[in-house]
Design a protein around this motif. Structure first.
Motif, PDB file in Angstrom:
ATOM      1  N   LEU A   1      30.830  22.006   8.494  1.00 50.45           N
ATOM      2  CA  LEU A   1      30.141  20.901   9.442  1.00 50.45           C
ATOM      3  C   LEU A   1      29.856  21.861  10.927  1.00 50.45           C
ATOM      4  O   LEU A   1      28.722  21.821  11.295  1.00 50.45           O
ATOM      5  CB  LEU A   1      31.409  20.066   9.946  1.00 50.45           C
ATOM      6  CG  LEU A   1      31.718  19.181   8.703  1.00 50.45           C
ATOM      7  CD1 LEU A   1      32.525  18.007   9.203  1.00 50.45           C
ATOM      8  CD2 LEU A   1      30.526  18.323   8.001  1.00 50.45           C
ATOM      9  N   LEU A   2      30.860  22.587  11.189  1.00 48.88           N
ATOM     10  CA  LEU A   2      30.566  23.680  12.509  1.00 48.88           C
ATOM     11  C   LEU A   2      29.312  24.468  12.374  1.00 48.88           C
ATOM     12  O   LEU A   2      28.429  24.213  13.156  1.00 48.88           O
ATOM     13  CB  LEU A   2      31.595  24.390  12.854  1.00 48.88           C
ATOM     14  CG  LEU A   2      31.688  24.931  14.304  1.00 48.88           C
ATOM     15  CD1 LEU A   2      31.880  24.216  15.252  1.00 48.88           C
ATOM     16  CD2 LEU A   2      33.007  25.903  14.414  1.00 48.88           C
ATOM     17  N   VAL A   3      29.104  25.142  11.367  1.00 45.52           N
ATOM     18  CA  VAL A   3      28.047  26.066  11.293  1.00 45.52           C
ATOM     19  C   VAL A   3      26.961  25.355  10.920  1.00 45.52           C
ATOM     20  O   VAL A   3      25.842  25.907  11.593  1.00 45.52           O
ATOM     21  CB  VAL A   3      28.529  27.218  10.027  1.00 45.52           C
ATOM     22  CG1 VAL A   3      27.227  28.022   9.673  1.00 45.52           C
ATOM     23  CG2 VAL A   3      29.588  28.014  10.297  1.00 45.52           C
ATOM     24  N   THR A   4      26.977  24.259  10.445  1.00 42.73           N
ATOM     25  CA  THR A   4      25.555  23.740   9.998  1.00 42.73           C
ATOM     26  C   THR A   4      25.156  23.047  11.350  1.00 42.73           C
ATOM     27  O   THR A   4      23.901  23.000  11.656  1.00 42.73           O
ATOM     28  CB  THR A   4      25.734  22.404   9.048  1.00 42.73           C
ATOM     29  OG1 THR A   4      26.320  22.921   8.033  1.00 42.73           O
ATOM     30  CG2 THR A   4      24.542  21.840   8.770  1.00 42.73           C
TER      31      THR A   4
ATOM     32  N   SER B   1      19.370  14.949  16.690  1.00 38.43           N
ATOM     33  CA  SER B   1      20.455  13.703  16.567  1.00 38.43           C
ATOM     34  C   SER B   1      21.879  14.013  16.125  1.00 38.43           C
ATOM     35  O   SER B   1      22.830  13.614  16.252  1.00 38.43           O
ATOM     36  CB  SER B   1      19.821  12.664  15.620  1.00 38.43           C
ATOM     37  OG  SER B   1      19.429  13.222  14.524  1.00 38.43           O
ATOM     38  N   ALA B   2      21.868  14.959  15.020  1.00 43.05           N
ATOM     39  CA  ALA B   2      23.119  15.324  14.460  1.00 43.05           C
ATOM     40  C   ALA B   2      23.788  16.595  14.787  1.00 43.05           C
ATOM     41  O   ALA B   2      25.096  16.767  14.531  1.00 43.05           O
ATOM     42  CB  ALA B   2      22.706  15.326  13.004  1.00 43.05           C
ATOM     43  N   GLY B   3      23.218  17.348  15.284  1.00 42.19           N
ATOM     44  CA  GLY B   3      23.718  18.751  15.618  1.00 42.19           C
ATOM     45  C   GLY B   3      24.899  19.052  16.390  1.00 42.19           C
ATOM     46  O   GLY B   3      26.066  19.430  15.864  1.00 42.19           O
ATOM     47  N   SER B   4      24.837  18.115  17.625  1.00 37.41           N
ATOM     48  CA  SER B   4      26.161  18.221  18.450  1.00 37.41           C
ATOM     49  C   SER B   4      27.206  17.297  17.542  1.00 37.41           C
ATOM     50  O   SER B   4      28.286  17.604  17.884  1.00 37.41           O
ATOM     51  CB  SER B   4      25.630  17.197  19.653  1.00 37.41           C
ATOM     52  OG  SER B   4      24.635  17.795  20.263  1.00 37.41           O
ATOM     53  N   ILE B   5      27.006  16.182  17.003  1.00 38.61           N
ATOM     54  CA  ILE B   5      27.996  15.544  16.362  1.00 38.61           C
ATOM     55  C   ILE B   5      28.511  16.481  15.451  1.00 38.61           C
ATOM     56  O   ILE B   5      29.827  16.347  15.070  1.00 38.61           O
ATOM     57  CB  ILE B   5      27.208  14.148  15.674  1.00 38.61           C
ATOM     58  CG1 ILE B   5      26.886  13.255  16.813  1.00 38.61           C
ATOM     59  CG2 ILE B   5      28.419  13.415  14.944  1.00 38.61           C
ATOM     60  CD1 ILE B   5      25.899  11.981  16.594  1.00 38.61           C
ATOM     61  N   LEU B   6      27.785  17.084  14.423  1.00 36.47           N
ATOM     62  CA  LEU B   6      28.292  17.912  13.398  1.00 36.47           C
ATOM     63  C   LEU B   6      29.347  18.850  14.036  1.00 36.47           C
ATOM     64  O   LEU B   6      30.327  19.183  13.366  1.00 36.47           O
ATOM     65  CB  LEU B   6      27.127  18.557  12.855  1.00 36.47           C
ATOM     66  CG  LEU B   6      26.639  17.909  11.683  1.00 36.47           C
ATOM     67  CD1 LEU B   6      25.335  18.612  10.877  1.00 36.47           C
ATOM     68  CD2 LEU B   6      27.556  17.261  10.593  1.00 36.47           C
ATOM     69  N   ILE B   7      28.777  19.671  15.289  1.00 36.19           N
ATOM     70  CA  ILE B   7      29.613  20.509  15.947  1.00 36.19           C
ATOM     71  C   ILE B   7      31.082  19.722  16.172  1.00 36.19           C
ATOM     72  O   ILE B   7      32.044  20.422  15.910  1.00 36.19           O
ATOM     73  CB  ILE B   7      29.000  21.210  17.061  1.00 36.19           C
ATOM     74  CG1 ILE B   7      27.844  21.917  16.509  1.00 36.19           C
ATOM     75  CG2 ILE B   7      29.889  21.975  17.948  1.00 36.19           C
ATOM     76  CD1 ILE B   7      26.755  22.497  17.840  1.00 36.19           C
ATOM     77  N   LEU B   8      31.096  18.747  16.950  1.00 42.40           N
ATOM     78  CA  LEU B   8      32.289  17.847  17.391  1.00 42.40           C
ATOM     79  C   LEU B   8      33.284  17.769  16.159  1.00 42.40           C
ATOM     80  O   LEU B   8      34.260  18.012  15.925  1.00 42.40           O
ATOM     81  CB  LEU B   8      31.915  16.345  17.958  1.00 42.40           C
ATOM     82  CG  LEU B   8      33.094  15.766  18.209  1.00 42.40           C
ATOM     83  CD1 LEU B   8      33.608  16.303  19.493  1.00 42.40           C
ATOM     84  CD2 LEU B   8      32.559  14.295  18.587  1.00 42.40           C
TER      85      LEU B   8
END
Lengths: 193, 100
Positions: A181-184, A30-37
């Motif tokens: 945020l990106l690395v996480t 749920s959160a991986g793509s959003i954190l990358i963005l």
């Protein structure tokens, strides 16, 4: 049915491992793509601020792009079918959206009331507000990763604000805040799936 | 005192139940996702799920998402209780109650 002390310990360890794996996997979905963005948006915004433009406008533009991107990611996930569903999940998705919107509307109001002295103060204010939301979400979530991420980035903001010379604040925040945020997000997508 | 549960104690079924119980009460999980998560084959997971369903510990629901058939699995209240009893029994083996 009788089993040994060691077998019981192994079974309990297997239960703990499976439970943690599910929590992490769902969080990554749920959160991986959003954190990358948002990580990319933070990095880009801070670098633009450091080298090119004045503060306010591009943050608004990039913030709007981030919000639109987040909505698109969520819509794509619900269309392709997220692997975990519940009767409440659709409502919760919208509640998250409106909670974030409310938070930023109120943060803007507080900003006008408090009248910060400079753009770095405003930026640190908004960054810590966003991380406050991460911490709260992390406290309610089973996997807790948002809690630690929120606290970590808050520490980065505080170091940047109090210890780093203000002319290098953006240069500090791009790799630490945005980078975190990106690395996480990348770590979640690659390791937790 | 809660006893160990024969159906749940089998390692794969213990993993399945742990994964399902970790979800919120009304949440259902996709069969394919569960298979990948637990690194099982279709047949293996299907057989264990069937055993758990027969015992009344899980429910399976077939549905369509984006015109593709999907199976969602959820743990029942009876399944949650049985799993918690099983955990209690395991913990008691590790730390037996002191007798006076």
């Amino acid at each position: 049915m009788n089993i040994s002390h060691e077998d019981a310990q192994q079974s309990l360890a297997a239960v703990e491992q499976a439970t943690a794996q599910v929590g992490k996997s769902i969080a990554a979905l749920s959160a991986g793509s959003i954190l990358i963005l948002w990580g990319l948006i933070w990095i880009l915004s801070f670098l633009v601020a450091q080298f090119f433009l004045a503060w306010v406008w591009y943050w608004m533009v990039l913030g709007a792009i981030g919000t639109a991107g987040t909505i698109l990611i969520c819509r794509k996930q619900s269309r392709t079918g997220i692997p975990v569903k519940s009767a409440a999940s659709k409502k919760i998705g919208w509640k998250y959206f409106w909670s974030w919107t409310a938070l930023f509307v109120y943060a803007t109001i507080w900003l006008f009331i408090l009248e910060p002295r400079n753009s770095i103060q405003s930026n640190a204010f908004f960054c810590t507000i966003a991380m406050f939301a991460y911490v709260i979400m992390g406290l309610w979530d089973t996997s807790r990763f948002l809690l630690w991420l929120g606290l970590g980035v808050t520490v980065c903001v505080l170091i940047g604000y109090y210890l780093v010379p203000h002319q290098y604040y953006c240069l500090w925040m791009a790799p630490t805040g945005g980078g975190a945020l990106l690395v996480t997000g990348i770590y979640q997508r690659w390791r937790w799936r | 005192m809660a006893d160990l549960n024969n159906v749940i104690h089998q390692p794969v079924r213990l993993q399945i139940m742990s994964s399902l119980v970790a979800l919120d009460l009304d949440e259902q999980v996709d069969f394919t996702y569960l298979r990948k998560l637990l690194k099982l084959t279709d047949g293996n997971l299907g057989a264990h799920l069937l055993k758990l369903e027969t015992a009344g510990y899980i429910k399976m629901e077939k549905t369509f998402v984006a015109r593709k058939p999907r199976t969602f699995v959820t743990v029942t209240g009876k399944g949650r209780d049985a799993f918690n009893d099983h955990l209690t029994a395991l913990k008691k083996i590790i730390k037996p109650t002191k007798r006076r």
